[in-house]
Each structure stands twice: as C-alpha cells, then as structure tokens.
Design an enzyme around this catalytic site. Sequence first.
Site, PDB file in Angstrom:
ATOM      1  N   GLY A  25      -3.127  -1.049  -9.365  1.00  0.00           N
ATOM      2  CA  GLY A  25      -3.431   0.389  -9.344  1.00  0.00           C
ATOM      3  C   GLY A  25      -3.258   1.009 -10.716  1.00  0.00           C
ATOM      4  O   GLY A  25      -2.653   2.068 -10.867  1.00  0.00           O
ATOM      5  N   GLY A  29      -3.784   7.350 -12.871  1.00  0.00           N
ATOM      6  CA  GLY A  29      -2.456   7.861 -12.526  1.00  0.00           C
ATOM      7  C   GLY A  29      -1.276   7.143 -13.154  1.00  0.00           C
ATOM      8  O   GLY A  29      -1.284   6.764 -14.336  1.00  0.00           O
ATOM      9  N   ILE A  30      -0.249   6.961 -12.347  1.00  0.00           N
ATOM     10  CA  ILE A  30       1.025   6.397 -12.800  1.00  0.00           C
ATOM     11  C   ILE A  30       0.832   4.982 -13.354  1.00  0.00           C
ATOM     12  O   ILE A  30       1.365   4.623 -14.414  1.00  0.00           O
ATOM     13  CB  ILE A  30       2.013   6.369 -11.602  1.00  0.00           C
ATOM     14  CG1 ILE A  30       2.304   7.792 -11.120  1.00  0.00           C
ATOM     15  CG2 ILE A  30       3.288   5.628 -11.954  1.00  0.00           C
ATOM     16  CD1 ILE A  30       2.846   7.866  -9.701  1.00  0.00           C
ATOM     17  N   GLY A  31       0.066   4.168 -12.643  1.00  0.00           N
ATOM     18  CA  GLY A  31      -0.151   2.781 -13.060  1.00  0.00           C
ATOM     19  C   GLY A  31      -0.873   2.702 -14.395  1.00  0.00           C
ATOM     20  O   GLY A  31      -0.551   1.860 -15.242  1.00  0.00           O
ATOM     21  N   SER A 150       7.963   5.814  -2.164  1.00  0.00           N
ATOM     22  CA  SER A 150       7.855   7.282  -2.221  1.00  0.00           C
ATOM     23  C   SER A 150       8.984   7.877  -1.401  1.00  0.00           C
ATOM     24  O   SER A 150       9.462   7.259  -0.442  1.00  0.00           O
ATOM     25  CB  SER A 150       6.520   7.730  -1.624  1.00  0.00           C
ATOM     26  OG  SER A 150       6.509   9.128  -1.422  1.00  0.00           O
ATOM     27  N   TYR A 175       1.094   7.064   5.918  1.00  0.00           N
ATOM     28  CA  TYR A 175       1.504   6.956   4.513  1.00  0.00           C
ATOM     29  C   TYR A 175       3.023   6.768   4.411  1.00  0.00           C
ATOM     30  O   TYR A 175       3.503   5.850   3.745  1.00  0.00           O
ATOM     31  CB  TYR A 175       1.060   8.203   3.738  1.00  0.00           C
ATOM     32  CG  TYR A 175       1.467   8.153   2.286  1.00  0.00           C
ATOM     33  CD1 TYR A 175       0.837   7.285   1.398  1.00  0.00           C
ATOM     34  CD2 TYR A 175       2.497   8.958   1.795  1.00  0.00           C
ATOM     35  CE1 TYR A 175       1.224   7.214   0.064  1.00  0.00           C
ATOM     36  CE2 TYR A 175       2.880   8.896   0.466  1.00  0.00           C
ATOM     37  CZ  TYR A 175       2.247   8.026  -0.399  1.00  0.00           C
ATOM     38  OH  TYR A 175       2.631   7.953  -1.714  1.00  0.00           O
TER      39      TYR A 175
HETATM   40  N1  LIG Z   1       1.323  11.083  -7.060  1.00  0.00           N
HETATM   41  C1  LIG Z   1       2.389  11.261  -6.313  1.00  0.00           C
HETATM   42  O1  LIG Z   1       2.845  12.401  -6.096  1.00  0.00           O
HETATM   43  C2  LIG Z   1       3.107  10.079  -5.724  1.00  0.00           C
HETATM   44  C3  LIG Z   1       4.351  10.286  -5.104  1.00  0.00           C
HETATM   45  C4  LIG Z   1       5.026   9.203  -4.556  1.00  0.00           C
HETATM   46  C5  LIG Z   1       4.468   7.932  -4.625  1.00  0.00           C
HETATM   47  N2  LIG Z   1       3.248   7.748  -5.211  1.00  0.00           N
HETATM   48  C6  LIG Z   1       2.709   6.385  -5.263  1.00  0.00           C
HETATM   49  O2  LIG Z   1       2.354   6.081  -6.592  1.00  0.00           O
HETATM   50  C7  LIG Z   1       1.391   5.019  -6.591  1.00  0.00           C
HETATM   51  C8  LIG Z   1       0.319   5.353  -7.598  1.00  0.00           C
HETATM   52  O3  LIG Z   1      -0.349   6.540  -7.181  1.00  0.00           O
HETATM   53  P1  LIG Z   1      -0.880   7.652  -8.197  1.00  0.00           P
HETATM   54  O4  LIG Z   1      -0.165   8.901  -7.861  1.00  0.00           O
HETATM   55  O5  LIG Z   1      -0.870   7.152  -9.588  1.00  0.00           O
HETATM   56  O6  LIG Z   1      -2.373   7.835  -7.626  1.00  0.00           O
HETATM   57  P2  LIG Z   1      -3.783   7.422  -8.216  1.00  0.00           P
HETATM   58  O7  LIG Z   1      -3.985   8.034  -9.548  1.00  0.00           O
HETATM   59  O8  LIG Z   1      -4.713   7.753  -7.097  1.00  0.00           O
HETATM   60  O9  LIG Z   1      -3.722   5.841  -8.407  1.00  0.00           O
HETATM   61  C9  LIG Z   1      -3.836   4.956  -7.330  1.00  0.00           C
HETATM   62  C10 LIG Z   1      -4.210   3.584  -7.855  1.00  0.00           C
HETATM   63  O10 LIG Z   1      -4.268   2.687  -6.719  1.00  0.00           O
HETATM   64  C11 LIG Z   1      -5.532   2.044  -6.700  1.00  0.00           C
HETATM   65  N3  LIG Z   1      -5.991   1.863  -5.320  1.00  0.00           N
HETATM   66  C12 LIG Z   1      -6.085   2.790  -4.334  1.00  0.00           C
HETATM   67  N4  LIG Z   1      -6.625   2.250  -3.233  1.00  0.00           N
HETATM   68  C13 LIG Z   1      -6.902   0.951  -3.523  1.00  0.00           C
HETATM   69  C14 LIG Z   1      -7.487  -0.129  -2.805  1.00  0.00           C
HETATM   70  N5  LIG Z   1      -7.936   0.004  -1.557  1.00  0.00           N
HETATM   71  N6  LIG Z   1      -7.615  -1.312  -3.432  1.00  0.00           N
HETATM   72  C15 LIG Z   1      -7.197  -1.483  -4.712  1.00  0.00           C
HETATM   73  N7  LIG Z   1      -6.633  -0.496  -5.445  1.00  0.00           N
HETATM   74  C16 LIG Z   1      -6.497   0.703  -4.858  1.00  0.00           C
HETATM   75  C17 LIG Z   1      -6.487   2.974  -7.455  1.00  0.00           C
HETATM   76  O11 LIG Z   1      -7.515   2.186  -8.026  1.00  0.00           O
HETATM   77  P3  LIG Z   1      -9.108   2.480  -7.827  1.00  0.00           P
HETATM   78  O12 LIG Z   1      -9.271   3.954  -7.788  1.00  0.00           O
HETATM   79  O13 LIG Z   1      -9.727   1.819  -9.045  1.00  0.00           O
HETATM   80  O14 LIG Z   1      -9.436   1.794  -6.553  1.00  0.00           O
HETATM   81  C18 LIG Z   1      -5.585   3.565  -8.519  1.00  0.00           C
HETATM   82  O15 LIG Z   1      -5.549   2.735  -9.661  1.00  0.00           O
HETATM   83  C19 LIG Z   1       0.907   4.897  -5.136  1.00  0.00           C
HETATM   84  O16 LIG Z   1       1.514   3.759  -4.557  1.00  0.00           O
HETATM   85  C20 LIG Z   1       1.418   6.165  -4.479  1.00  0.00           C
HETATM   86  O17 LIG Z   1       1.669   5.975  -3.107  1.00  0.00           O
HETATM   87  C21 LIG Z   1       2.554   8.790  -5.770  1.00  0.00           C
END
Ligand SMILES: NC(=O)c1ccc[n+]([C@@H]2O[C@H](COP(=O)([O-])OP(=O)(O)OC[C@H]3O[C@@H](n4cnc5c(N)ncnc54)[C@H](OP(=O)(O)O)[C@@H]3O)[C@@H](O)[C@H]2O)c1
Length: 309
Positions: A25, A29-31, A150, A175
């Site tokens: 990921g 975002g974070i990744g 989370s 979730y």
């Molecule tokens: N943002 C928050 O407030 C928050 C809070 C707590 C935890 N988190 C956790 O943080 C992590 C990263 O999230 P983020 O906030 O950085 O959101 P993000 O910007 O939406 O990033 C999500 C990443 O996961 C990948 N992904 C999503 N669905 C996928 C699938 N079916 N197959 C393969 N890759 C997939 C996306 O890649 P593609 O778009 O290229 O598919 C993207 O690189 C997640 O595990 C999320 O649950 C986020």
Amino acid sequence: MKDPPEERAGVADVDLAGTRALVTGSTSGIGREAALSLGRLGADVTVHGRDAAAGAAVVDELTQVAPDARFVAADFADVDAVRDLAATVRDETDGLDLLLNNAGGLFRTARTTDLGTEYTFHVNHLAPYLLTADLLDHLSEDARVVTTSSAAHRGPTLDVDGATSVDDYSAGWAYGHSKLANALFASELARRLDATGSQVTSNSFHPGAIPGSGFSRFLPAPLPGLVSALDAVPGVTSVRDGAAALVFLAVSQRVADVSGRYFEGQRPATPSDAARDPDAARTLWERSAALLSIDEPLAASGRPGAADV
Ligand SMILES: NC(=O)c1ccc[n+]([C@@H]2O[C@H](COP(=O)([O-])OP(=O)(O)OC[C@H]3O[C@@H](n4cnc5c(N)ncnc54)[C@H](OP(=O)(O)O)[C@@H]3O)[C@@H](O)[C@H]2O)c1
C-alpha cells in the site's frame, strides 16, 4: 522537505544501505511517504499497490535517492496475485529486512472475493497474513514485520464467521474487525516467532486519524477533496506523522527488541481487551490458514504454552 518522516521518527541519521524493504500500500498515503522516507535513508524498496501509474511515480522519486526500487502490482482481493507478489519479492531480492503490512481500506459496499469471503476481511487481513506466510523464510535474521492497524480495532470482538459473511454488512464494523485482526495477527506472529527462538519482531500500530491520506477516498462526495485539504492544517495528524510512526517502528533502535506490542503513533499503547486475547489470536491464526487452504504458518509454535509474549 520540512520535517520528513525520518526526522519526526528520530532516525534521519540511520544508514539503511543494504536494507531490503517491502511496503504494501505504498502507491498512496502513509505507505507512500514511508517508502520515500526509507528510500532517502538508502533502503532498497519494493513499492506495492494496484495503481500502476501511482506506483511508477513513487519508483521514479525513489530512484532519484536510492539505488534500487521497483513497483509490484497485486490486488489483495486476489489470492494468486498476493502469492505472485511474494514470489517476485523472493526472486528479485536476496532477503527481506522490513515487511511493512500497510495496504488496506474501508469499503462501503458489501461484496465477496473469489475465496468466498467478505472483501474487507480478505484485503485487510487475509492478504497480509498470506503474504507474510509466504515470505517468512525469506526474512533476514533480525527482520521487522510492522502491520498498520487502527484505533478502529476497539469495539469488535473476534467473529471470523461474521467477518467472512456479507449478511447484514456494516462497513464500519467490517473495517474495525479487520483492524482487530491486524492487531491479533501481529501479536500472534510475535508469539510464534519468539517460540522458535527467532529474532524477527512483529508489532502493529495506529497511525492516527489522518484526513489527508487517500483514505478519504472512502468518504461520499464532495468530502474527499475537502477533507484532504486538512493535511496542511497545524495540529491535524498529517500523512507524514502517520508515516513517521511506521518508519519509527521499522527503523528505530529504540524498538529493535520490542515485539508483540501495539503502538499509537510512536508510543506503546494498550490495545482493546479483544486484541489482547491469546485464544482469539490463536483462533484467528488457525482459521485464516484454513480459509486460505494453506498449512498453518509456524504451526509447531502455535501450541498453547509454546511461549507467551
Ligand atoms: N488514514 C487514516 O486515518 C488511517 C487511520 C488508521 C489506520 N489507517 C490504515 O493505514 C493504512 C494506509 O492507509 P492510508 O490512510 O495511507 O490510505 P490510502 O492513501 O488510501 O492508502 C491505501 C493503500 O492501500 C492500497 N490498497 C487498497 N486496497 C487495496 C487492494 N485491494 N489491493 C492492493 N492494495 C490496496 C492502495 O493502493 P492502490 O490504490 O494502488 O490500490 C494504497 O496504496 C491502511 O491499512 C488503513 O487502514 C489509516
């Protein structure tokens, strides 16, 4: 760049030359921010996601600062794609020092995957479980596995039957339950690794509630644009803060020997009672292997009393 994640994590002076990292990921975002940060420190980074254009853009940025970087696409709802991702990492690296299980999301619509299980549980939990299982014997002696959970894990208790079904689907519950699974997975992995005498560590963390990440894509229109603008607002947890927590757990010497713990940001925290239930952790581990039709990873160390973390 002002205050990049590696500075916020206190590791800006660490040299990661020779360190091989997979950040799932990391197209967004974070990744994405964590992958770029590891690259600036010298690591050889494998970028993962589904969006090939976004992946290529991250690799472009990485190759300006790091010797090696590659993008591997894999849809986490597809078992074969996850297995191919693991196979590619095995082929293209001679080991893995950092396995950062970060891909995930909140999915509004009820659907099942080819495995016949609910999509959120599959993408957020079963896929990283399978990926980790396939890469276990590729991990270096002192590798770190970090899983992005989370604070939403607080609330649900383990219910594998409920989580695999789309009956009465609630996106919020699915979730939160998948994030509980992330925390249970990380602690059970730590316990089983410890029981084998392995030095590999496993921790999970909550990155903060981060409006500026791509996570806002899951909100109804027109909220995504409005919400993502909050990233620049002082006092709001930013994408770089979230990435800093991931980089801290992956790199900092302060947590080199810490395993089986849950963090909020860069601080150790106590997860929910449900996330600390060793029976639930063991059940989830065994049921996940059965759902994926694979042999239970680290099976010999799964027996009750084999070592508690
Ligand atoms: N943002 C928050 O407030 C928050 C809070 C707590 C935890 N988190 C956790 O943080 C992590 C990263 O999230 P983020 O906030 O950085 O959101 P993000 O910007 O939406 O990033 C999500 C990443 O996961 C990948 N992904 C999503 N669905 C996928 C699938 N079916 N197959 C393969 N890759 C997939 C996306 O890649 P593609 O778009 O290229 O598919 C993207 O690189 C997640 O595990 C999320 O649950 C986020």
